[in-house]
Scaffold this motif. Structure first.
Motif, PDB file in Angstrom:
ATOM      1  N   THR A 115       0.861  -1.177   0.000  1.00 51.10           N
ATOM      2  CA  THR A 115       0.000   0.000   0.000  1.00 51.10           C
ATOM      3  C   THR A 115       0.896   1.225   0.000  1.00 51.10           C
ATOM      4  OG1 THR A 115      -1.758  -1.146   1.194  1.00 51.10           O
ATOM      5  CG2 THR A 115      -1.816   1.264   1.215  1.00 51.10           C
ATOM      6  N   LEU A 116       0.580   2.167  -0.871  1.00 51.92           N
ATOM      7  CA  LEU A 116       1.335   3.408  -1.005  1.00 51.92           C
ATOM      8  C   LEU A 116       0.716   4.469  -0.102  1.00 51.92           C
ATOM      9  CD1 LEU A 116       3.586   4.849  -2.717  1.00 51.92           C
ATOM     10  CD2 LEU A 116       1.725   5.584  -4.222  1.00 51.92           C
ATOM     11  N   ILE A 117       1.550   5.045   0.753  1.00 52.93           N
ATOM     12  CA  ILE A 117       1.117   6.123   1.637  1.00 52.93           C
ATOM     13  C   ILE A 117       1.896   7.372   1.249  1.00 52.93           C
ATOM     14  CG2 ILE A 117       0.861   6.916   4.013  1.00 52.93           C
ATOM     15  CD1 ILE A 117       1.077   3.933   4.864  1.00 52.93           C
ATOM     16  N   GLU A 118       1.179   8.433   0.936  1.00 50.73           N
ATOM     17  CA  GLU A 118       1.765   9.692   0.461  1.00 50.73           C
ATOM     18  C   GLU A 118       1.741  10.731   1.578  1.00 50.73           C
ATOM     19  OE1 GLU A 118       0.654  13.043  -2.922  1.00 50.73           O
ATOM     20  OE2 GLU A 118      -0.158  11.007  -3.097  1.00 50.73           O
ATOM     21  N   PHE A 119       2.839  11.457   1.695  1.00 50.08           N
ATOM     22  CA  PHE A 119       2.967  12.513   2.696  1.00 50.08           C
ATOM     23  C   PHE A 119       3.194  13.836   1.988  1.00 50.08           C
ATOM     24  CE2 PHE A 119       4.144   8.558   4.610  1.00 50.08           C
ATOM     25  CZ  PHE A 119       3.574   8.607   5.869  1.00 50.08           C
ATOM     26  N   GLN A 120       2.205  14.712   2.039  1.00 48.82           N
ATOM     27  CA  GLN A 120       2.320  16.050   1.443  1.00 48.82           C
ATOM     28  C   GLN A 120       2.679  17.006   2.573  1.00 48.82           C
ATOM     29  OE1 GLN A 120      -1.429  16.744  -0.519  1.00 48.82           O
ATOM     30  NE2 GLN A 120      -0.911  15.372  -2.193  1.00 48.82           N
ATOM     31  N   MET A 121       3.966  17.271   2.688  1.00 52.83           N
ATOM     32  CA  MET A 121       4.443  18.081   3.801  1.00 52.83           C
ATOM     33  C   MET A 121       4.608  19.533   3.386  1.00 52.83           C
ATOM     34  SD  MET A 121       8.373  16.727   3.946  1.00 52.83           S
ATOM     35  CE  MET A 121       8.799  17.822   5.248  1.00 52.83           C
ATOM     36  N   PRO A 122       4.492  20.466   4.332  1.00 52.18           N
ATOM     37  CA  PRO A 122       4.542  21.888   3.989  1.00 52.18           C
ATOM     38  C   PRO A 122       5.952  22.428   3.731  1.00 52.18           C
ATOM     39  CG  PRO A 122       4.203  21.630   6.341  1.00 52.18           C
ATOM     40  CD  PRO A 122       4.159  20.251   5.740  1.00 52.18           C
ATOM     41  N   THR A 123       6.989  21.699   4.156  1.00 50.36           N
ATOM     42  CA  THR A 123       8.349  22.228   4.030  1.00 50.36           C
ATOM     43  C   THR A 123       9.316  21.187   3.468  1.00 50.36           C
ATOM     44  OG1 THR A 123       8.778  21.603   6.310  1.00 50.36           O
ATOM     45  CG2 THR A 123       8.087  23.897   5.931  1.00 50.36           C
ATOM     46  N   PRO A 124       9.144  20.786   2.189  1.00 46.97           N
ATOM     47  CA  PRO A 124      10.085  19.803   1.652  1.00 46.97           C
ATOM     48  C   PRO A 124      11.509  20.345   1.687  1.00 46.97           C
ATOM     49  CG  PRO A 124       8.709  20.720  -0.092  1.00 46.97           C
ATOM     50  CD  PRO A 124       8.200  21.258   1.209  1.00 46.97           C
ATOM     51  N   PHE A 125      12.459  19.482   1.917  1.00 47.63           N
ATOM     52  CA  PHE A 125      13.894  19.788   1.958  1.00 47.63           C
ATOM     53  C   PHE A 125      14.301  20.571   3.202  1.00 47.63           C
ATOM     54  CE2 PHE A 125      12.996  19.375  -2.593  1.00 47.63           C
ATOM     55  CZ  PHE A 125      13.899  18.384  -2.926  1.00 47.63           C
ATOM     56  N   GLN A 126      13.393  20.857   4.114  1.00 47.51           N
ATOM     57  CA  GLN A 126      13.727  21.708   5.246  1.00 47.51           C
ATOM     58  C   GLN A 126      13.357  21.106   6.594  1.00 47.51           C
ATOM     59  OE1 GLN A 126      11.937  25.527   4.555  1.00 47.51           O
ATOM     60  NE2 GLN A 126      12.622  25.590   2.443  1.00 47.51           N
ATOM     61  N   THR A 127      13.128  19.794   6.638  1.00 54.34           N
ATOM     62  CA  THR A 127      12.708  19.188   7.894  1.00 54.34           C
ATOM     63  C   THR A 127      13.527  17.935   8.177  1.00 54.34           C
ATOM     64  OG1 THR A 127      10.484  20.010   7.424  1.00 54.34           O
ATOM     65  CG2 THR A 127      10.708  18.481   9.242  1.00 54.34           C
ATOM     66  N   PRO A 128      14.715  18.117   8.754  1.00 53.96           N
ATOM     67  CA  PRO A 128      15.527  16.948   9.091  1.00 53.96           C
ATOM     68  C   PRO A 128      14.774  16.009  10.026  1.00 53.96           C
ATOM     69  CG  PRO A 128      16.801  18.967   9.356  1.00 53.96           C
ATOM     70  CD  PRO A 128      15.374  19.369   9.121  1.00 53.96           C
ATOM     71  N   GLY A 129      14.862  14.730   9.737  1.00 51.43           N
ATOM     72  CA  GLY A 129      14.238  13.736  10.594  1.00 51.43           C
ATOM     73  C   GLY A 129      12.836  13.331  10.219  1.00 51.43           C
ATOM     74  N   PHE A 130      12.252  13.973   9.205  1.00 48.90           N
ATOM     75  CA  PHE A 130      10.864  13.684   8.831  1.00 48.90           C
ATOM     76  C   PHE A 130      10.706  12.222   8.395  1.00 48.90           C
ATOM     77  CE2 PHE A 130       7.302  13.693   5.766  1.00 48.90           C
ATOM     78  CZ  PHE A 130       6.298  14.182   6.585  1.00 48.90           C
ATOM     79  N   LEU A 131      11.490  11.793   7.416  1.00 43.21           N
ATOM     80  CA  LEU A 131      11.389  10.405   6.955  1.00 43.21           C
ATOM     81  C   LEU A 131      11.863   9.421   8.016  1.00 43.21           C
ATOM     82  CD1 LEU A 131      12.374  10.535   3.197  1.00 43.21           C
ATOM     83  CD2 LEU A 131      10.210   9.777   4.178  1.00 43.21           C
ATOM     84  N   ALA A 132      12.876   9.817   8.769  1.00 46.44           N
ATOM     85  CA  ALA A 132      13.355   8.941   9.842  1.00 46.44           C
ATOM     86  C   ALA A 132      12.240   8.694  10.856  1.00 46.44           C
ATOM     87  CB  ALA A 132      14.572   9.561  10.518  1.00 46.44           C
ATOM     88  N   ARG A 133      11.459   9.713  11.146  1.00 43.99           N
ATOM     89  CA  ARG A 133      10.342   9.568  12.087  1.00 43.99           C
ATOM     90  C   ARG A 133       9.300   8.598  11.552  1.00 43.99           C
ATOM     91  NH1 ARG A 133       8.649   9.306  17.092  1.00 43.99           N
ATOM     92  NH2 ARG A 133       6.761  10.473  17.525  1.00 43.99           N
ATOM     93  N   ILE A 134       8.935   8.776  10.278  1.00 45.53           N
ATOM     94  CA  ILE A 134       7.957   7.881   9.650  1.00 45.53           C
ATOM     95  C   ILE A 134       8.451   6.441   9.694  1.00 45.53           C
ATOM     96  CG2 ILE A 134       6.900   7.244   7.444  1.00 45.53           C
ATOM     97  CD1 ILE A 134       6.915  10.317   6.803  1.00 45.53           C
ATOM     98  N   CYS A 135       9.659   6.238   9.209  1.00 38.46           N
ATOM     99  CA  CYS A 135      10.209   4.883   9.143  1.00 38.46           C
ATOM    100  C   CYS A 135      10.380   4.275  10.524  1.00 38.46           C
ATOM    101  CB  CYS A 135      11.534   4.897   8.393  1.00 38.46           C
ATOM    102  SG  CYS A 135      11.343   5.302   6.651  1.00 38.46           S
ATOM    103  N   GLY A 136      10.828   5.078  11.487  1.00 39.41           N
ATOM    104  CA  GLY A 136      11.010   4.581  12.842  1.00 39.41           C
ATOM    105  C   GLY A 136       9.714   4.130  13.486  1.00 39.41           C
ATOM    106  N   LEU A 137       8.652   4.913  13.288  1.00 44.74           N
ATOM    107  CA  LEU A 137       7.352   4.551  13.863  1.00 44.74           C
ATOM    108  C   LEU A 137       6.859   3.215  13.315  1.00 44.74           C
ATOM    109  CD1 LEU A 137       5.647   8.052  13.677  1.00 44.74           C
ATOM    110  CD2 LEU A 137       6.166   6.781  15.796  1.00 44.74           C
ATOM    111  N   ILE A 138       6.990   3.042  12.007  1.00 46.11           N
ATOM    112  CA  ILE A 138       6.499   1.807  11.375  1.00 46.11           C
ATOM    113  C   ILE A 138       7.430   0.638  11.687  1.00 46.11           C
ATOM    114  CG2 ILE A 138       5.971   0.704   9.167  1.00 46.11           C
ATOM    115  CD1 ILE A 138       5.119   3.537   8.172  1.00 46.11           C
ATOM    116  N   ALA A 139       8.731   0.864  11.592  1.00 47.81           N
ATOM    117  CA  ALA A 139       9.696  -0.211  11.838  1.00 47.81           C
ATOM    118  C   ALA A 139       9.646  -0.700  13.283  1.00 47.81           C
ATOM    119  CB  ALA A 139      11.103   0.260  11.487  1.00 47.81           C
TER     120      ALA A 139
END
Length: 127
Positions: free
Chosen positions: A65-89
């Motif tokens: 299943t594809l989950i899309e994240f439309q964030m307000p500040t692309p390229f400017q939020t360190p840790g965003f993907l790490a947070r997503i992956c960490g929560l799921i992992a």
């Protein structure tokens, strides 16, 4: 913006159609796919499950299943993907990650969708 503020402001979209990851010899023309990766020695296509037969894959994995994240500040939020992956992992669920210029995407096994969404909710995402 702080990471917690970005998470609260992020629009999360769960795509209904299942996806597959396919190893192919060639990419057929005339079809649009979610992603195509052409590396030395292999070509991988991420496609809707309904497109897999047209790809004639050497191997395929899915459904995801594809989950899309439309964030307000692309390229400017360190840790965003790490947070997503960490929560799921943390739930022992595999995560596949893709990013474009303005959006981030994760794919999770379709059988783990509800548990993945619950994990995201515990981290402040509105799903």
């Amino acid at each position: 913006m702080e990471l917690s503020d970005v998470i609260q402001a992020t629009h999360v979209i769960v795509h209904a159609e299942p996806y597959s990851v396919c190893l192919v010899d060639a990419v057929p023309s005339g079809l649009k796919f979610f992603a195509v990766f052409m590396e030395a020695g292999e070509t991988t296509v991420v496609a809707k499950a309904s497109q897999v037969s047209a790809l004639q894959p050497l191997q395929s994995q899915g459904p995801f299943t594809l989950i899309e994240f439309q964030m307000p500040t692309p390229f400017q939020t360190p840790g965003f993907l790490a947070r997503i992956c960490g929560l799921i992992a943390a739930r022992r669920i595999n995560v596949l990650v893709y990013s474009t210029f303005s959006r981030d995407f994760v794919m999770v096994p379709a059988s783990n969708l509800e548990e993945s969404l619950q994990a995201l909710r515990t981290g402040g995402f509105r799903t």
